[in-house]
Design an enzyme around this catalytic site. Structure first.
Site, short mmCIF file in Angstrom:
data_model
loop_
_atom_site.label_atom_id
_atom_site.label_comp_id
_atom_site.label_asym_id
_atom_site.label_seq_id
_atom_site.Cartn_x
_atom_site.Cartn_y
_atom_site.Cartn_z
N SER A 132 3.54 -2.22 4.82
CA SER A 132 4.76 -1.60 4.29
C SER A 132 5.49 -0.80 5.36
O SER A 132 4.88 -0.25 6.26
CB SER A 132 4.43 -0.68 3.13
N HIS A 207 2.96 -0.58 -4.90
CA HIS A 207 3.80 0.24 -4.00
C HIS A 207 5.26 -0.21 -4.13
O HIS A 207 6.16 0.61 -4.27
CB HIS A 207 3.30 0.09 -2.55
#
Ligand code: NBP
Length: 500
Positions: A132, A207
């Site tokens: 990420s 997420h």
């Protein structure tokens, strides 16, 4: 002097692959790179001749595999889905027992489970690692969420810990300032072993679902300041900057402040005002919401964030509807300062509910897939590198340290107290939004989630009665033990007489 064999390899030299390869090389690891289109490999290697670890360009998968030290470790960063399968299919015949394939793409976690199983049957090891932080994260420190065989993770760990984002051990704040060739030194790495098979990619998906929620909630705060107070982008930018010094301190609030202060280079108007109001999506928010429905876990705020993008996409239809459908004419006439403070509180309370939903999803998934997720550590590795990085994550880590089996974040004393204190403002904002006709889908759904979750008795008694009435679906009684089902013979519904 280049090593005879590279420490690791990477396949896929688009945005993410190039940046992660440079990050790995910056930490002194020699990395072999391969891309389906060879010109990209040649260009990339030629443009980066002096990295600390060294880049080794390869033109075929065979050459790539032979260039790696054993057991071989290779990261795939190609388009998720079919392209990943194509690369794996090409690699498998070239690999040896114990080699480790790491998929860093945004894979669906069930694909990762399938791939891990298929490779394990061939004596190969597979790690599905969420990466990420976009381009910048990949280059100078992403949040990394690896899942797969634990022993394989131990082999990857030194590299993954080196390249991951770092946070300060005491404050939990991201350590910044990395430049090409000079990565951040010290700090706590934003990576940890997540769990077996698809656990890493599952957590990465959550997420992203949370990220959808955060982004939409910020947009609603902006819409309320604009719609109820008529604030200009630059004024709102200053408010977001101020919010970024408090409990809302986060990457997304910070960039929102910058965006709102930005002028369009062509028209010199505020940049946000010239951007068309239609948002795209790549699918991870939808995956999160679909999974919530599949598992029967309430995650309405994340789903509303996905739907908000869907409704934004039907621009022409909305423009046509705006000429026909009328809303209220009521205007807010109260204190500007008080309303800004209330919007701040509404945003924070909604954010708590959205994260509570994300963690509820992970809690249910771990039972479904037999994972042992450490929620405190997951919040910890999201503190740096990733899009949802925020000071607030430290509060989540602390909540799970107090009670690792916490049923819901809202039940933690800190979050409970925070919502209790701020909920009057939260409710005021949602009432005003409804009265003045400003859509606030995630704020409203978060409050409905909160009010439902704290209700000992919901109107589902009536709903179950309806189900029993028309479908003999049975019901449980308040005066009997759970699990005992009853049915009564309902009268025929009265129907209107048809005139003869
Ligand atoms: P893309 O998702 O745009 O993929 C482009 C790469 O895939 C190129 O290297 C391309 O090779 C390769 N590729 C394709 Br398409 N089909 C292939 C095939 N059949 N065989 C071999 N290679 C193939 O790249 P990206 O945006 O850098 O993202 C990479 C991964 O990281 C994706 O899974 C993405 O979801 C994930 N991710 C992206 C971000 C982000 O911010 N972009 C953030 C986090 C995660 P070619 O050059 O020969 O066409």
């Amino acid at each position: 002097m280049p090593k005879s064999h590279s420490d690791i390899g990477l396949i896929g030299l688009a945005v993410m692959g190039q940046n992660l390869a440079l990050n790995i090389a910056d930490h002194g690891f020699q990395i072999s790179v391969y891309n389906r289109t060879t010109e990209k490999t040649d260009k990339f290697v030629a443009e980066n001749p002096n990295t600390p670890g060294g880049l080794k360009g390869t033109k075929t998968l065979e050459e790539f595999v032979q260039s790696l030290a054993k057991p071989r470790k290779m990261v795939i960063l190609v388009q998720a889905g079919k392209a990943t399968d194509a690369v794996i299919d090409g690699l498998v015949p070239l690999l040896e027992q114990g080699d480790i394939v790491i998929d860093g793409g945004n894979a669906l976690w069930t694909d990762t489970i399938r791939r891990e199983k298929a490779l394990a049957a061939k004596g190969l090891r597979f790690i599905g690692s969420g990466v990420s932080g976009g381009e910048e994260g990949a280059r100078f420190g992403p949040s990394l969420m690896p899942g797969g065989e634990f022993a394989a993770w131990k082999e990857l760990k030194p590299i993954w810990e080196a390249v991951a984002a770092k946070v300060d051990a005491k404050t939990g704040r991201p350590l910044t300032g990395a430049t090409p060739g000079k990565p951040v030194v010290g700090g706590v790495p934003c990576t940890t072993y997540i769990g077996e098979n698809g656990a890493g990619h599952y957590v990465k998906m959550i997420h992203n679902g949370i990220e959808y929620g955060d982004m939409q909630m910020i947009c609603e705060a902006y819409a309320l300041m604009k719609g109820l107070l008529g604030l200009k982008p630059a004024e709102m930018g200053a408010i977001f900057s101020e919010w970024n010094t408090g409990i809302l301190d986060s990457f997304l609030i910070e960039i929102t402040a910058d965006i709102l202060k930005q002028k369009d280079p062509v028209s010199k108007k505020p940049f946000v005002d010239i951007v068309l109001d239609t948002a795209g999506q790549k699918g991870t928010g939808k995956w999160t919401s679909t999974n919530a429905l599949d598992m029967g876990v309430p995650a309405p705020t994340i789903a509303e964030a996905v739907f908000a993008r869907c409704i934004s996409a039907i621009k022409e239809e909305r423009v046509a509807a705006s000429k026909i459908l009328k809303g209220p004419s009521k205007k807010y006439r109260g204190s500007k300062k008080a309303l800004i403070a209330a919007i701040h509180d509404a945003l924070y309370c909604s954010k708590i509910c959205s994260y509570a939903q994300g963690f509820q999803l992970m809690r249910t998934a771990q039972k479904e897939y037999n994972w042992k997720l450490n929620f405190g550590e997951i919040a910890q590795i999201w503190r740096g590198g990733c899009i949802i990085r925020a000071a607030f994550l430290q509060k989540i880590t602390e909540a799970y340290a107090r009670k690792p089996d916490l049923a819901n974040l809202l039940l933690d004393p800190y979050f409970n107290k925070t919502v209790k204190k701020a909920q009057e403002n939260w409710r005021k904002v949602i009432s005003l939004a409804a009265e003045c006709g400003v859509a606030a889908p995630t704020f409203s759904s978060a409050l409905a989630y909160y009010d439902s979750y704290r209700s000992a008795r919901l109107p589902a008694n009536l709903l179950q009665s309806q189900r029993d009435f028309f479908g003999a679906h049975t019901y449980e009684r308040v005066d009997q033990a759970r699990g005992k089902f009853f049915h009564i013979d309902w009268p025929e519904p009265s129907r209107p007489q048809i005139a003869s």
